[in-house]
Design a protein around this motif. Structure first.
Motif, PDB file in Angstrom:
ATOM      1  N   ARG A 125       0.847  -1.182   0.000  1.00 40.62           N
ATOM      2  CA  ARG A 125       0.000   0.000   0.000  1.00 40.62           C
ATOM      3  C   ARG A 125       0.889   1.240   0.000  1.00 40.62           C
ATOM      4  O   ARG A 125       1.809   1.353   0.809  1.00 40.62           O
ATOM      5  N   VAL A 126       0.620   2.132  -0.929  1.00 34.91           N
ATOM      6  CA  VAL A 126       1.328   3.410  -0.978  1.00 34.91           C
ATOM      7  C   VAL A 126       0.310   4.485  -0.619  1.00 34.91           C
ATOM      8  O   VAL A 126      -0.810   4.489  -1.138  1.00 34.91           O
ATOM      9  N   THR A 127       0.693   5.375   0.291  1.00 36.94           N
ATOM     10  CA  THR A 127      -0.287   6.328   0.838  1.00 36.94           C
ATOM     11  C   THR A 127       0.127   7.774   0.586  1.00 36.94           C
ATOM     12  O   THR A 127       1.303   8.084   0.444  1.00 36.94           O
ATOM     13  N   ALA A 128      -0.857   8.627   0.559  1.00 32.59           N
ATOM     14  CA  ALA A 128      -0.599  10.060   0.434  1.00 32.59           C
ATOM     15  C   ALA A 128      -1.588  10.830   1.302  1.00 32.59           C
ATOM     16  O   ALA A 128      -2.665  10.323   1.633  1.00 32.59           O
ATOM     17  N   ALA A 129      -1.198  12.025   1.666  1.00 31.98           N
ATOM     18  CA  ALA A 129      -2.103  12.964   2.324  1.00 31.98           C
ATOM     19  C   ALA A 129      -2.176  14.224   1.487  1.00 31.98           C
ATOM     20  O   ALA A 129      -1.259  14.526   0.720  1.00 31.98           O
ATOM     21  N   VAL A 130      -3.283  14.937   1.617  1.00 36.62           N
ATOM     22  CA  VAL A 130      -3.430  16.232   0.961  1.00 36.62           C
ATOM     23  C   VAL A 130      -3.568  17.301   2.042  1.00 36.62           C
ATOM     24  O   VAL A 130      -4.285  17.098   3.028  1.00 36.62           O
ATOM     25  N   LEU A 131      -2.863  18.409   1.859  1.00 38.33           N
ATOM     26  CA  LEU A 131      -3.005  19.562   2.754  1.00 38.33           C
ATOM     27  C   LEU A 131      -3.476  20.749   1.921  1.00 38.33           C
ATOM     28  O   LEU A 131      -2.745  21.220   1.042  1.00 38.33           O
ATOM     29  N   ILE A 132      -4.690  21.178   2.179  1.00 40.29           N
ATOM     30  CA  ILE A 132      -5.284  22.298   1.456  1.00 40.29           C
ATOM     31  C   ILE A 132      -5.053  23.554   2.300  1.00 40.29           C
ATOM     32  O   ILE A 132      -5.457  23.600   3.461  1.00 40.29           O
ATOM     33  N   ALA A 172       1.250  20.911  10.250  1.00 39.61           N
ATOM     34  CA  ALA A 172       0.551  19.934   9.405  1.00 39.61           C
ATOM     35  C   ALA A 172       1.505  19.297   8.391  1.00 39.61           C
ATOM     36  O   ALA A 172       1.458  18.085   8.161  1.00 39.61           O
ATOM     37  N   VAL A 173       2.387  20.096   7.790  1.00 41.54           N
ATOM     38  CA  VAL A 173       3.359  19.547   6.820  1.00 41.54           C
ATOM     39  C   VAL A 173       4.217  18.487   7.498  1.00 41.54           C
ATOM     40  O   VAL A 173       4.408  17.383   6.976  1.00 41.54           O
ATOM     41  N   ARG A 214       4.015  10.836   8.237  1.00 34.99           N
ATOM     42  CA  ARG A 214       3.101   9.713   8.451  1.00 34.99           C
ATOM     43  C   ARG A 214       2.778   8.955   7.163  1.00 34.99           C
ATOM     44  O   ARG A 214       2.449   7.781   7.212  1.00 34.99           O
ATOM     45  N   TYR A 215       2.825   9.635   6.013  1.00 37.23           N
ATOM     46  CA  TYR A 215       2.416   9.016   4.752  1.00 37.23           C
ATOM     47  C   TYR A 215       3.570   9.030   3.752  1.00 37.23           C
ATOM     48  O   TYR A 215       4.538   9.771   3.920  1.00 37.23           O
ATOM     49  N   PHE A 267       6.768  22.856  -6.955  1.00 42.08           N
ATOM     50  CA  PHE A 267       8.015  22.147  -6.681  1.00 42.08           C
ATOM     51  C   PHE A 267       7.769  20.900  -5.848  1.00 42.08           C
ATOM     52  O   PHE A 267       6.727  20.736  -5.220  1.00 42.08           O
ATOM     53  N   GLN A 268       8.808  20.029  -5.909  1.00 45.43           N
ATOM     54  CA  GLN A 268       8.840  18.837  -5.054  1.00 45.43           C
ATOM     55  C   GLN A 268      10.072  18.931  -4.192  1.00 45.43           C
ATOM     56  O   GLN A 268      11.154  19.274  -4.668  1.00 45.43           O
ATOM     57  N   ILE A 269       9.932  18.649  -2.913  1.00 45.40           N
ATOM     58  CA  ILE A 269      11.110  18.482  -2.071  1.00 45.40           C
ATOM     59  C   ILE A 269      10.871  17.279  -1.174  1.00 45.40           C
ATOM     60  O   ILE A 269       9.879  17.214  -0.450  1.00 45.40           O
ATOM     61  N   GLY A 270      11.775  16.305  -1.294  1.00 47.61           N
ATOM     62  CA  GLY A 270      11.565  15.043  -0.582  1.00 47.61           C
ATOM     63  C   GLY A 270      10.252  14.439  -1.041  1.00 47.61           C
ATOM     64  O   GLY A 270       9.980  14.351  -2.230  1.00 47.61           O
ATOM     65  N   ASN A 271       9.428  14.055  -0.088  1.00 49.76           N
ATOM     66  CA  ASN A 271       8.145  13.431  -0.446  1.00 49.76           C
ATOM     67  C   ASN A 271       6.987  14.433  -0.452  1.00 49.76           C
ATOM     68  O   ASN A 271       5.826  14.045  -0.381  1.00 49.76           O
ATOM     69  N   VAL A 272       7.326  15.727  -0.524  1.00 54.48           N
ATOM     70  CA  VAL A 272       6.300  16.772  -0.491  1.00 54.48           C
ATOM     71  C   VAL A 272       6.191  17.447  -1.857  1.00 54.48           C
ATOM     72  O   VAL A 272       7.197  17.905  -2.411  1.00 54.48           O
ATOM     73  N   PHE A 273       4.984  17.503  -2.385  1.00 57.24           N
ATOM     74  CA  PHE A 273       4.707  18.214  -3.634  1.00 57.24           C
ATOM     75  C   PHE A 273       3.915  19.474  -3.308  1.00 57.24           C
ATOM     76  O   PHE A 273       2.893  19.386  -2.609  1.00 57.24           O
ATOM     77  N   VAL A 274       4.352  20.606  -3.831  1.00 64.18           N
ATOM     78  CA  VAL A 274       3.702  21.883  -3.534  1.00 64.18           C
ATOM     79  C   VAL A 274       3.087  22.414  -4.823  1.00 64.18           C
ATOM     80  O   VAL A 274       3.804  22.785  -5.755  1.00 64.18           O
TER      81      VAL A 274
END
Lengths: 255, 255
Positions: B6-13, B58-59, B65-66, B140-147
Motif C-alpha cells: 500500500r502506498v499512501t498520500a495525504a493532501v493539505l489544502i 501539518a506539513v 506519516r504518509y 516544486f517537489q522536495i523530498g516526499n512533499v509536492f507543492v
C-alpha cells in the motif's frame, strides 16, 4: 448576544468515499457558510476514512482545540457507519439506544425495525438529539461535538438545529475589490502595505482567469465594519497610485 | 512496476478562502482520483488557513506519516502566500530563488519582474520543479512533499508532472452494485456478513434519494480483482436471499 471574542469550530469529514474520490465533498463549504452567520469561524477541517482509531484521535484533538466540532458522515445503518461508536469512545461514555429515536423508528418501521436500523438509534450517554427534517433518524450533540449525516441534503437539514445552540461570536464582515486586467504581481505590493497597516484585518488575493479576462479579487475580512471600510478605501487608493485600474467594489458578502 | 504494498498520500489544502466558505474546494477530489490511477491511496486530508504555525505543523505531521504529501494553495505573489516559506521551515532548509524560474520570469516580465513576482521563484534548497503547463510559475517537489497551486485548473495541470514521480502501488479496483427501491436498513445485514467474510476488502454503502427513487450503491474495493468479483457475486446472492431486488452491477470505476 454577539461578543467581540472569536468563536471557533472544526469540521471532521468521515468517509472512505471522500478520500477515494468517489464523492466530491460539499459539506465543508455548507458548514463554513452556515456557522459564519453566527460569527463562528471554521478554523480547521480534516477528512479521515472509516477507521476507528483515526476518527477517535481526530475527534479528541479537534474538540479539545476548538469551541465546537461538527462531524459529517458515518451515521447510517451499515457496518462501516462507526461515527457514534467512535465519538462515544473518544468521550469515554457508553452508547445507548435513545428511547425517542426508537419510538420514531418503531412508528416508521413497525416489525421491520431490525438490528441494522436500531444501530442508528444509538447516542452516547448525555447526548441530545439534532433534528432531522429531511429523511431518517436524527443526529446528536454531546458536549461541544455535533454529529451530523453525510448525505448533503440531510446534513443541511440538520444544521438548522445547530445554529441556535452555538455561542454567537462577532460576525466577520468581508469586502471585495474585483480588479480586472491586472495580475496579482502588480497588486501584491500595495496590498501588503495596506495589510501591514491593518494588523487586525485579514486580506487575501484570489486570482481568476477566464476567456473573458483575468484579474484578482482582493478580499478584506474583519469584525469591525468601520475598519474594513477604511482599509478597503485605502487599498483602492493604493492600487490607483500603483497605476492599477478597472477596480469594482463588490457588495460585502460576509465571507 | 506495481507492487502489492500500500502506498499512501495525504493532501493539505492551504487557504483562508476554503475555511471561510468563499471557495468550494475541488482539488481534494481531483488529487484523490489522479493518484488512485497510480495505486496511491489518499489516506487523510486537512484544510488549514494561511497561518505559518498551522501549516508547518501539518506539513511535518503528514509528510512523516504518509509516503507522500501534496499541498495546494498559497504559492502566489501576495503576502498571504506563505506555503514555500512554511515548507522550507518545516524541512529546516533555506529558501532560494530558483535560477530556472527567474529565467522564465525574466523572459515573461522583463523590467516588470518585481519583488512580488520574484517571491514565486523561491524554492526550498534541494527542491525540483513541477511543471506548470497552464499559467504562471511552476510548483516544486522536495523530498516526499509536492507543492502545487490552489487554482484548480493550474493544480490539475501541475498534477500531470507528479504521477511519474510516485512509487506505484497496487491499484484499487472497485465494483458497485446499485440497488433501487430498498433502504440501507435491509441491506446492512447481508452486507456486513459478506464484509466479514472478506476482511481484505473494504465495503461501503452510499444511499441516494432522488425524486426518481431511492436506494443505495454498495461499493466493494480491493487490490485483487478475483477477490473483488467473488465478493460482489456473494453480495448479490446474499441480497437476493434477503428479498432485495432491483440490483444492477455498475461497471468498475476504479474508486
Amino acid at each position: 448576544m454577539a461578543s467581540q471574542e472569536r468563536v471557533t469550530a472544526a469540521v471532521l469529514i468521515i468517509g472512505d468515499e471522500i478520500l477515494s474520490g468517489r464523492t466530491q465533498d460539499t459539506n465543508l463549504n455548507s458548514i463554513a457558510r452556515y456557522i459564519a452567520q453566527y460569527g463562528v469561524d471554521l478554523a480547521e477541517a480534516r477528512v479521515v476514512g472509516d477507521i476507528e482509531e483515526e476518527i477517535v484521535t481526530a475527534v479528541n484533538h479537534l474538540r479539545g482545540r476548538y469551541d465546537y466540532l461538527i462531524t459529517t458522515g458515518g451515521i447510517g445503518p451499515t457496518h462501516d457507519d462507526i461515527t457514534a461508536d467512535c465519538v462515544a469512545k473518544a468521550l469515554g461514555v457508553p452508547l445507548h439506544e435513545h428511547p425517542e429515536i426508537i419510538a420514531m423508528m418503531s412508528a416508521r418501521w413497525g416489525d421491520e425495525l431490525n438490528a441494522a436500523r436500531r444501530r442508528m438509534a444509538r447516542v452516547p450517554e448525555g447526548g441530545t438529539l439534532v433534528k432531522n427534517p429531511v429523511q431518517g433518524p436524527p443526529g446528536f450533540q454531546i458536549g461541544n461535538v455535533f454529529v451530523l449525516a453525510g448525505v448533503p441534503s440531510i446534513m443541511r437539514g440538520m444544521l438548522e438545529d445547530v445554529g441556535h445552540r452555538l455561542r454567537v461570536g462577532a460576525v466577520v464582515i468581508s469586502q471585495t475589490l474585483r480588479v480586472e486586467g491586472s495580475g496579482e504581481g502588480v497588486m501584491a505590493a500595495p496590498l501588503e502595505r495596506v495589510a501591514r497597516a491593518y494588523p487586525d484585518l485579514s486580506m487575501g488575493s484570489y486570482p481568476f482567469f477566464s476567456p473573458a479576462g483575468y484579474g484578482s479579487q482582493l478580499v478584506i475580512r474583519g469584525r469591525d465594519l468601520a475598519l474594513v471600510e477604511a482599509a478597503r478605501r485605502d487599498l483602492e487608493q493604493a492600487l490607483v497610485a500603483e497605476g492599477v485600474g478597472n477596480i469594482t467594489f463588490l457588495d460585502s458578502d460576509g465571507r
